[in-house]
Enzyme design. Structure first.
Site, short mmCIF file in Angstrom:
data_model
loop_
_atom_site.label_atom_id
_atom_site.label_comp_id
_atom_site.label_asym_id
_atom_site.label_seq_id
_atom_site.Cartn_x
_atom_site.Cartn_y
_atom_site.Cartn_z
N LYS A 51 17.42 4.21 1.57
CA LYS A 51 17.97 3.99 2.71
C LYS A 51 19.35 3.71 2.44
O LYS A 51 19.75 2.73 1.55
CB LYS A 51 17.44 3.20 3.68
CG LYS A 51 16.18 3.57 4.38
CD LYS A 51 15.79 2.54 5.56
CE LYS A 51 14.61 2.72 6.14
NZ LYS A 51 14.43 1.95 7.16
N ASP A 79 14.97 -0.21 1.40
CA ASP A 79 15.70 -0.53 2.36
C ASP A 79 16.70 -1.30 1.90
O ASP A 79 17.83 -0.91 1.35
CB ASP A 79 14.90 -1.16 3.52
CG ASP A 79 15.63 -1.23 4.85
OD1 ASP A 79 16.88 -1.19 5.03
OD2 ASP A 79 15.31 -1.85 5.61
N GLU A 105 7.61 3.04 -6.06
CA GLU A 105 7.94 2.35 -4.51
C GLU A 105 8.17 3.57 -3.69
O GLU A 105 8.69 4.54 -3.94
CB GLU A 105 9.24 1.46 -4.64
CG GLU A 105 9.43 0.99 -3.21
CD GLU A 105 8.57 0.02 -2.69
OE1 GLU A 105 7.30 0.28 -2.28
OE2 GLU A 105 8.99 -1.11 -2.20
N ASP A 106 7.51 3.58 -2.31
CA ASP A 106 7.91 4.29 -1.40
C ASP A 106 9.11 4.38 -0.92
O ASP A 106 9.77 5.55 -0.73
CB ASP A 106 7.05 3.96 -0.14
CG ASP A 106 6.85 2.96 0.07
OD1 ASP A 106 7.79 1.82 -0.24
OD2 ASP A 106 6.10 2.39 0.94
N ARG A 147 -0.06 6.58 7.82
CA ARG A 147 0.09 6.88 6.12
C ARG A 147 -0.46 8.19 5.81
O ARG A 147 -0.03 8.63 4.76
CB ARG A 147 -0.62 5.99 5.43
CG ARG A 147 -0.31 4.42 5.63
CD ARG A 147 -0.78 3.45 4.87
NE ARG A 147 -0.71 1.98 5.02
CZ ARG A 147 0.37 1.38 4.86
NH1 ARG A 147 1.28 1.84 3.84
NH2 ARG A 147 0.49 0.03 5.07
N LYS A 165 0.93 -1.06 0.02
CA LYS A 165 0.00 0.06 0.21
C LYS A 165 0.82 1.23 -0.04
O LYS A 165 0.48 2.39 -0.22
CB LYS A 165 -0.78 -0.03 1.25
CG LYS A 165 -1.86 -0.87 1.53
CD LYS A 165 -2.39 -0.98 2.78
CE LYS A 165 -3.16 -2.21 2.93
NZ LYS A 165 -3.66 -1.91 4.67
N GLY A 166 2.14 1.10 0.27
CA GLY A 166 2.72 2.40 0.85
C GLY A 166 3.14 3.51 -0.43
O GLY A 166 3.23 4.62 0.00
N PHE A 200 14.03 4.30 10.71
CA PHE A 200 12.61 3.78 10.15
C PHE A 200 11.61 5.12 10.27
O PHE A 200 11.72 5.88 11.03
CB PHE A 200 12.06 2.91 11.37
CG PHE A 200 10.71 2.37 10.95
CD1 PHE A 200 10.50 1.26 9.84
CD2 PHE A 200 9.38 2.99 11.19
CE1 PHE A 200 9.51 0.64 9.68
CE2 PHE A 200 7.95 2.10 10.87
CZ PHE A 200 8.28 1.11 9.95
N VAL A 201 10.96 5.40 9.13
CA VAL A 201 10.22 6.42 8.85
C VAL A 201 8.74 6.19 8.52
O VAL A 201 8.46 5.03 8.04
CB VAL A 201 10.91 7.31 7.79
CG1 VAL A 201 12.28 7.64 8.19
CG2 VAL A 201 11.13 6.48 6.35
#
Ligand code: 5GP
Length: 189
Positions: free
Chosen positions: A145, A117, A113-114, A179, A57-58, A166-167
């Site tokens: 990241k 990582d 993509e959000d 969100r 969902k990001g 972590f954000v």
């Protein structure tokens, strides 16, 4: 740095939401999204209509803002993945929860993509889409990241590089919350 004050959208104390530090404001994000959309529009003008594929969902908020600033013909599709990781780290073992609706054989694809990582999720997807016969597969990620032991994947359109923290916000969640925040921030653990 602790962040105090009232959330402009939710009208509640920021402290209620355990927001620690705002890394990117709404204005900074919107300026970056405009720049990425302009670059994509220029690069894909001869390949239109191309396919913008959002990872649920990001990426939904980023994708919605990005797409409205792309001024050449394009189509959408979505894919939803689940990863067998903890709530804050992916394991790299990816399962497709909802697959694409469209055939991508011969199509020019941009994956939206959000955040990247380890890179395992996108490494998997890029190979998966190439295996289905996509003509080209590029990546547009808002955040990347600086993680150790990263899988190297070429990211053509990158928004911001961030430290390994972590954000949340702008589509990114922690246990499905945050969100809806228009900015990107760290949270107190
Ligand atoms: P990767 O496969 O690159 O290790 O992980 C990518 C996915 O992990 C992202 O699509 C996102 O779902 C999740 N993720 C990685 N870092 C963060 C983060 O800082 N915040 C949130 N909310 N999700 C993250």
């Amino acid at each position: 740095m602790p962040c105090h004050g009232t959330d402009p959208i939710l009208g509640a104390e920021l402290a209620d939401y355990e927001i620690e530090e705002i890394l990117f404001t709404e204005e900074q994000i919107q300026a970056k999204v405009t720049e990425l959309a302009r670059r994509i529009s220029e690069d894909y003008i001869d390949r239109a209509p191309f396919l913008l594929i959002g990872i649920l969902k990001g990426a939904f908020i980023f994708l919605a803002d990005l797409a409205r600033r792309i001024d050449i013909p394009m189509e959408f599709d979505f894919i939803s993945l689940s990863s067998y990781g903890s709530s804050t780290k992916t394991s790299g073992v990816v399962r497709i929860r909802k697959d694409l609706d469209s055939e991508i054989t011969g199509r020019h694809v941009v994956i939206v993509e959000d955040i990247i990582d380890t890179g395992l999720t996108l490494n998997y997807l890029q190979r998966n889409f190439a295996g289905r016969g996509a003509e080209s597969v590029e990546i547009c990620a808002l955040l990347n990241k600086r993680t150790e032991n990263k899988v190297h994947i070429p990211i053509k359109y990158e928004g911001f590089s961030i430290p390994d923290v972590f954000v949340v916000g702008y589509g990114l969640d922690f246990n499905e919350r945050y969100r809806n925040l228009p900015y990107i921030a760290t949270i107190k653990k």
